[in-house]
Design a protein around this motif. Structure first.
Motif, PDB file in Angstrom:
ATOM      1  N   HIS A 128       0.815  -1.211   0.000  1.00 45.92           N
ATOM      2  CA  HIS A 128       0.000   0.000   0.000  1.00 45.92           C
ATOM      3  C   HIS A 128       0.852   1.265   0.000  1.00 45.92           C
ATOM      4  O   HIS A 128       0.311   2.360  -0.197  1.00 45.92           O
ATOM      5  N   ASN A 129       2.160   1.130   0.218  1.00 41.62           N
ATOM      6  CA  ASN A 129       3.000   2.323   0.334  1.00 41.62           C
ATOM      7  C   ASN A 129       3.068   3.117  -0.973  1.00 41.62           C
ATOM      8  O   ASN A 129       3.125   4.349  -0.954  1.00 41.62           O
ATOM      9  N   THR A 130       3.088   2.435  -2.100  1.00 44.68           N
ATOM     10  CA  THR A 130       3.136   3.188  -3.346  1.00 44.68           C
ATOM     11  C   THR A 130       1.823   3.938  -3.577  1.00 44.68           C
ATOM     12  O   THR A 130       1.823   5.045  -4.127  1.00 44.68           O
ATOM     13  N   GLN A 131       0.732   3.356  -3.135  1.00 45.43           N
ATOM     14  CA  GLN A 131      -0.551   4.053  -3.238  1.00 45.43           C
ATOM     15  C   GLN A 131      -0.558   5.286  -2.333  1.00 45.43           C
ATOM     16  O   GLN A 131      -1.066   6.353  -2.719  1.00 45.43           O
ATOM     17  N   ALA A 132       0.005   5.131  -1.143  1.00 45.60           N
ATOM     18  CA  ALA A 132       0.092   6.272  -0.226  1.00 45.60           C
ATOM     19  C   ALA A 132       0.979   7.364  -0.815  1.00 45.60           C
ATOM     20  O   ALA A 132       0.682   8.559  -0.672  1.00 45.60           O
ATOM     21  N   ARG A 157       9.954  -0.936 -12.998  1.00 45.71           N
ATOM     22  CA  ARG A 157       9.477  -0.601 -11.652  1.00 45.71           C
ATOM     23  C   ARG A 157       9.918   0.803 -11.271  1.00 45.71           C
ATOM     24  O   ARG A 157      11.071   1.179 -11.469  1.00 45.71           O
ATOM     25  N   ARG A 158       9.003   1.547 -10.675  1.00 47.87           N
ATOM     26  CA  ARG A 158       9.350   2.868 -10.180  1.00 47.87           C
ATOM     27  C   ARG A 158      10.217   2.772  -8.926  1.00 47.87           C
ATOM     28  O   ARG A 158      10.113   1.813  -8.164  1.00 47.87           O
ATOM     29  N   ARG A 159      11.069   3.756  -8.726  1.00 44.25           N
ATOM     30  CA  ARG A 159      11.934   3.740  -7.542  1.00 44.25           C
ATOM     31  C   ARG A 159      11.127   3.647  -6.255  1.00 44.25           C
ATOM     32  O   ARG A 159      11.546   2.985  -5.303  1.00 44.25           O
ATOM     33  N   ILE A 160      10.007   4.326  -6.197  1.00 43.84           N
ATOM     34  CA  ILE A 160       9.227   4.340  -4.968  1.00 43.84           C
ATOM     35  C   ILE A 160       8.756   2.946  -4.585  1.00 43.84           C
ATOM     36  O   ILE A 160       8.443   2.674  -3.411  1.00 43.84           O
ATOM     37  N   ALA A 161       8.753   2.015  -5.532  1.00 40.50           N
ATOM     38  CA  ALA A 161       8.324   0.642  -5.237  1.00 40.50           C
ATOM     39  C   ALA A 161       9.260  -0.049  -4.255  1.00 40.50           C
ATOM     40  O   ALA A 161       8.898  -1.090  -3.689  1.00 40.50           O
ATOM     41  N   ALA A 162      10.446   0.507  -4.031  1.00 44.82           N
ATOM     42  CA  ALA A 162      11.351  -0.074  -3.029  1.00 44.82           C
ATOM     43  C   ALA A 162      10.697  -0.110  -1.658  1.00 44.82           C
ATOM     44  O   ALA A 162      11.027  -0.959  -0.821  1.00 44.82           O
ATOM     45  N   PHE A 163       9.741   0.793  -1.409  1.00 45.12           N
ATOM     46  CA  PHE A 163       9.066   0.828  -0.116  1.00 45.12           C
ATOM     47  C   PHE A 163       7.934  -0.192  -0.031  1.00 45.12           C
ATOM     48  O   PHE A 163       7.285  -0.304   1.004  1.00 45.12           O
ATOM     49  N   GLU A 164       7.690  -0.936  -1.096  1.00 47.52           N
ATOM     50  CA  GLU A 164       6.765  -2.063  -1.019  1.00 47.52           C
ATOM     51  C   GLU A 164       7.441  -3.277  -0.388  1.00 47.52           C
ATOM     52  O   GLU A 164       6.761  -4.174   0.126  1.00 47.52           O
ATOM     53  N   GLY A 165       8.755  -3.330  -0.475  1.00 46.80           N
ATOM     54  CA  GLY A 165       9.496  -4.445   0.101  1.00 46.80           C
ATOM     55  C   GLY A 165      10.267  -3.988   1.327  1.00 46.80           C
ATOM     56  O   GLY A 165       9.700  -3.407   2.251  1.00 46.80           O
ATOM     57  N   ASN A 166      11.573  -4.233   1.338  1.00 48.70           N
ATOM     58  CA  ASN A 166      12.418  -3.800   2.451  1.00 48.70           C
ATOM     59  C   ASN A 166      13.389  -2.757   1.917  1.00 48.70           C
ATOM     60  O   ASN A 166      14.438  -3.083   1.366  1.00 48.70           O
ATOM     61  N   PHE A 167      13.031  -1.488   2.074  1.00 47.91           N
ATOM     62  CA  PHE A 167      13.862  -0.409   1.566  1.00 47.91           C
ATOM     63  C   PHE A 167      15.258  -0.446   2.168  1.00 47.91           C
ATOM     64  O   PHE A 167      16.233  -0.034   1.532  1.00 47.91           O
ATOM     65  N   TYR A 168      15.381  -0.942   3.380  1.00 45.90           N
ATOM     66  CA  TYR A 168      16.662  -0.913   4.089  1.00 45.90           C
ATOM     67  C   TYR A 168      17.646  -1.970   3.589  1.00 45.90           C
ATOM     68  O   TYR A 168      18.775  -2.022   4.056  1.00 45.90           O
ATOM     69  N   ARG A 169      17.219  -2.774   2.648  1.00 49.26           N
ATOM     70  CA  ARG A 169      18.157  -3.681   1.983  1.00 49.26           C
ATOM     71  C   ARG A 169      18.718  -3.076   0.703  1.00 49.26           C
ATOM     72  O   ARG A 169      19.469  -3.733  -0.011  1.00 49.26           O
TER      73      ARG A 169
END
Length: 415
Positions: A128-132, A157-169
């Motif tokens: 849901h983060n990309t929707q937010a 894939r858009r860069r913001i999609a990294a926040f759908e998974g684990n951005f900290y990786r």
């Protein structure tokens, strides 16, 4: 506009090169520096790896202070806002860090509630983060930052999609930690198992039995003997040389010491840096300590103060040169000085000395234990500052990130 943008990009690239390049391009050392500069042009720190709670204690940060800091992953800036400083000027030469900082600030300004902020930056695997982002955050961003987060990779894939998974990786730091886990598992050790510890004694036993022996393995000693192996920590070649002065002359021993502090000196329930290093994510809300900016009690204050931050994609010395004399109270240099030659250090401190208000404080970290300023910055500049030796050692010992050799506090003398 394209010509202006191209000129600015060229200047920022030169600033990075000036910070890193200290040897001829054709030399072995020069090639290493240029490889680092290339890697540093991407995202390095998905989160900051300095303890902002220690920062704020050392700074005596309070309402009304005017702060200048290096931005990095931005966790520090958001933490400082809990003390309601008058202004924060945050600088970084890395465009990816600039975009990340602007995203975080916009999230606090635009997302409906604290739970939404935590879902975006504190959890992993939330689609849901990309929707937010599209609905709330993007409209609050400048056009350049919007373009950054919506740029598509080779997979579409858009860069913001990294926040759908684990951005900290992601980023160099994320890749470095992942590589460390992979190497450990190749030797039969899963670093995540330390999270089963219930006491500091359990953590110590795990380190001594499982992690400490890894640093005597030939593969680990060979890998860490290569300067490029630590580029994932954001450590340039010059900083690598300073680091090995703290051990037995090998990087394996230095890293073992730093990992020992991270693993054994602080209870896991109090150290979210250990959670990121070993569990590869932050704890759930209420499970253990979180970065200050993710704690519910600070949400409203950070949201109300977000407008006090200015993000600058420029060189720190240039920013300071644009400020009036005696106009700043607090300076946070992270480990940037480890990258600098003597001329750069003196230029920086000339501007700090000029812009410092009475009682100003400067904090920074170093790869090695000792402060690097004596003998390199002119005595005329340093004579205006008092080095808090005992306090610096205490703050260094209590820095939960455990990655640096020294923490240093300088206080402006009365004149």
């Amino acid at each position: 506009m394209a010509d202006i943008s191209s000129t600015l990009t060229g200047r920022r690239k030169r600033h990075i090169n000036d910070a890193v390049f200290q040897n001829a391009a054709a030399s072995k050392a020069g090639l290493s520096e240029r490889l680092f500069a290339l890697l540093f042009s991407g995202l390095v720190y998905p989160q900051i790896w300095e303890d902002p709670e220690i920062d704020m204690q050392a700074l005596g940060l309070r309402s009304g202070h005017r702060v200048v800091t290096i931005a990095s992953g931005g966790c520090n800036i958001l933490a400082y806002l809990t003390r309601s400083p008058a202004t924060i000027d945050a600088v970084d030469l890395n465009a990816h860090h600039i975009a990340l900082n602007r995203l975080k600030l916009a999230a606090f300004r635009t997302l409906p509630a604290q739970a939404d902020v935590f879902r975006f930056f504190g959890e992993t695997g939330n689609r849901h983060n990309t929707q937010a982002y599209d609905r709330f955050i993007a409209p609050g961003l400048d056009a350049q930052t919007q373009r950054y987060w919506t740029r598509r990779d080779w997979r579409g894939r858009r860069r913001i999609a990294a926040f759908e998974g684990n951005f900290y990786r992601t980023g160099l730091l994320g890749a470095f930690i992942s590589t460390g886990h992979l190497v450990a598992r190749m030797h039969g050790v899963d670093p995540r198992d330390v999270m089963k510890s219930e006491t500091l004694s359990d953590q110590r036993r795990f380190f001594d039995a499982k992690l400490r022996p890894l640093f005597d393995r030939p593969l680990v000693r060979w890998m860490t003997s290569k300067k490029a192996s630590l580029f994932g920590l954001g450590i340039p070649p010059a900083q690598y040389d300073a680091l090995i002065t703290d051990g037995d002359g090998t990087m394996a021993s230095v890293l073992r010491q730093r990992l020992e502090k991270l693993c054994c000196h602080f209870p896991l329930r109090d150290n979210y840096f250990a959670w990121q290093a070993f569990a590869r994510h932050y704890p759930s809300s209420g499970e253990a300590a979180l970065p200050l900016y993710l704690e519910p009690r600070h949400y409203r204050t950070i949201r109300d103060n977000a407008g006090r931050v200015s993000i600058h994609h420029r060189n720190l010395v240039d920013l300071l040169a644009s400020k009036p004399a005696a106009s700043l109270d607090r300076y946070v240099l992270l480990d940037a000085q480890d990258w600098m030659g003597d001329a750069q250090l003196n230029a920086l401190w000339a501007q700090i000395d000029r812009t410092a208000a009475p009682g100003a404080r400067v904090i920074f970290r170093t790869a090695a234990r000792a402060s690097l300023l004596p003998g390199r910055v002119s005595p005329e500049l340093l004579d205006g500052w008092h080095y808090e030796d005992d306090l610096s050692r205490d703050f260094s010992a209590r820095d939960r990130s455990a990655i640096y050799g020294g923490f240093h506090l300088y206080v402006r003398k009365e004149r």
